[in-house]
Design an enzyme around this catalytic site. Structure first.
Site, short mmCIF file in Angstrom:
data_model
loop_
_atom_site.label_atom_id
_atom_site.label_comp_id
_atom_site.label_asym_id
_atom_site.label_seq_id
_atom_site.Cartn_x
_atom_site.Cartn_y
_atom_site.Cartn_z
N LYS A 4 0.66 -1.30 -0.02
CA LYS A 4 -0.01 0.04 0.01
C LYS A 4 0.88 1.34 0.05
CE LYS A 4 -2.07 -0.99 4.01
NZ LYS A 4 -1.69 -2.27 4.31
N ARG A 48 -9.45 1.14 9.74
CA ARG A 48 -8.69 -0.45 9.97
C ARG A 48 -9.76 -1.12 10.73
NH1 ARG A 48 -2.87 0.46 9.43
NH2 ARG A 48 -2.01 -1.45 9.41
N ARG A 67 11.45 -6.74 4.06
CA ARG A 67 11.58 -5.34 4.48
C ARG A 67 12.03 -5.10 5.89
NH1 ARG A 67 5.57 -2.49 4.39
NH2 ARG A 67 5.47 -3.47 6.48
N ARG A 69 11.87 -1.31 11.40
CA ARG A 69 10.42 -1.08 12.30
C ARG A 69 10.50 -2.56 13.20
NH1 ARG A 69 5.45 -0.41 8.08
NH2 ARG A 69 4.42 -1.32 9.92
N ARG A 91 -0.08 -9.03 13.57
CA ARG A 91 -0.83 -7.99 12.55
C ARG A 91 -1.72 -8.68 11.78
NH1 ARG A 91 4.67 -5.59 10.80
NH2 ARG A 91 3.50 -4.25 9.21
#
Ligand code: AMP
Length: 371
Positions: free
Chosen positions: A195, A270, A309, A315, A327
């Site tokens: 996204k 969300r 990633r 992160r 998540r």
């Protein structure tokens, strides 16, 4: 019912439904009948736009009546007469009859002037006029309109007999021409679907503001703000930040961009309550979400992508498989149902999110262009 339709080169948004039209017609019928009682009126529909209205109107009319249709034609007369207006199709003898004109819509009133001119010359008993739609903002004539169904702002509408260049008459509901309103898009998909990457490309193409709630939280954490300190407690575990905090933050950011042409919402909403809050918030501004565009990617591909990633993103929530799984759990239990929320509004657009960045951008653009 479709939210947005295309007729020729233009897009139209849903404006109001057949139920509202039915109610307005019932009220018109009642008013006319109360005034005319047992008299047998001649209803005259002005073609083409009024055919549906007239059909539904007289179906409701509770006592005897006659109905006919006319068309108003204009042609060039001699130099001295200028443009001549003529009614085509009127063969009935209207002597001493009560005539009720049924119009689909009255805006400037130019047609109405011509109608009055023509009927003034006929030996009728009385003339009344009923219109289904009326635009008070643009009507400038000092002529009586006896019965008004629905008053609307100065918008170009189609459907229920009204057309745009010949099309749209068959629609049951009324649609309004889409003008330069905002383009607000929810970019949707599970964590790692791409996204953020896509939003960064599309915001430039469409001159939109990209709002990533995840990025904003991360900025706040980096700057050690009060919001950041709260958000960190949830984010580090892969939990969602509570709705009340997230919604307020989102509103603040949107309100800072007063001249924006629109927004790409990435990572928001969300939860259902976030989606409802967003709809309400935008509606208050006379805006709306045009669509939710979802990147559909199989989950096993995503976990691998996020771990990859995580090697460079810094992160904490990208690095441990347990947090990533959490998540996804949050996504499946709280977020995924938003697909139904937007689908119910005919605003869900699923896109295959597997492919090269360019391929996926192309697929997204095809949907974005429709808004
Ligand atoms: P993202 O960058 O979109 O993957 O978001 C990272 C994290 O930020 C999420 O796992 C949540 O902890 C938090 N977050 C971002 N957006 C929201 C939201 N709309 N509601 C609640 N928490 C959010």
């Amino acid at each position: 019912m479709k939210q947005t339709i295309k007729l020729h080169d233009k897009f139209f948004n849903y404006y109001l439904g057949k139920e509202k039209i039915d109610l307005a017609i019932q009220s018109l019928v009642q008013q006319v009948h109360d005034d005319l009682g047992d008299e047998i009126p001649v209803f005259i529909g002005i073609l083409n736009g009024s055919f549906m209205f007239v059909a539904d109107f007289i179906r409701e009319y509770p006592s005897d009546c006659e109905v006919t249709f006319v068309k108003l034609a204009s042609y060039e007369g001699t130099k001295s007469t200028g443009v001549v207006n003529e009614l085509v199709g009127l063969s009935e003898d209207l002597t001493d009859r009560t005539v009720v004109i049924l119009e689909d819509i009255i805006d400037t009133g130019n047609t109405l002037v011509k109608i009055y001119e023509i009927f003034d010359k006929l030996p009728i008993k009385q003339l009344r006029l009923a219109t289904l739609f009326f635009k008070p903002e643009v009507f400038k004539k000092a002529l009586p309109i006896d019965y008004i169904g629905i008053s609307i702002p100065d918008r170009f509408i189609v459907g229920y007999g009204l057309d745009y260049d010949g099309l749209g008459r068959n629609l049951k509901d009324i649609y309004e021409l889409k003008t330069n309103r905002m383009k607000n898009i929810v970019l949707f998909g599970p964590p790692g679907a791409g996204k953020g990457t896509q939003a960064n490309i599309l915001k430039d193409t469409y001159k939109l503001i990209h709002i990533s709630t995840g990025d904003i939280f991360r900025d706040n954490i980096k700057n050690n703000t009060e919001l950041g300190i709260i958000a960190k407690r949830f984010m580090d575990k892969g939990d969602l930040v509570p709705d009340s905090i997230t919604i307020e933050m989102l509103k603040d950011v949107v309100n800072k961009h007063r001249t924006a042409k629109g927004f790409i919402f990435d990572g928001f909403p969300r939860t259902t309550s976030q989606a409802e809050a967003l709809d309400k918030f935008l509606a208050e501004k006379g805006e709306q979400i045009n669509g939710m565009v979802a990147l559909e990617v199989p989950q096993d591909l995503l976990v691998a992508r996020i771990l990859e990633r995580g090697k460079t993103s810094g992160r904490p929530d990208d690095q441990k498989e347990k947090k990533i799984r959490n998540r996804f759990n949050e996504y499946h239990t709280k977020t995924e149902i938003l697909k139904d929320y937007y689908q119910a509004q005919n605003k869900y657009f699923g896109i295959n999110g597997v492919g090269t960045i360019e391929e996926i951008t192309q697929r997204l653009k095809e949907v974005f262009d429709k808004f």
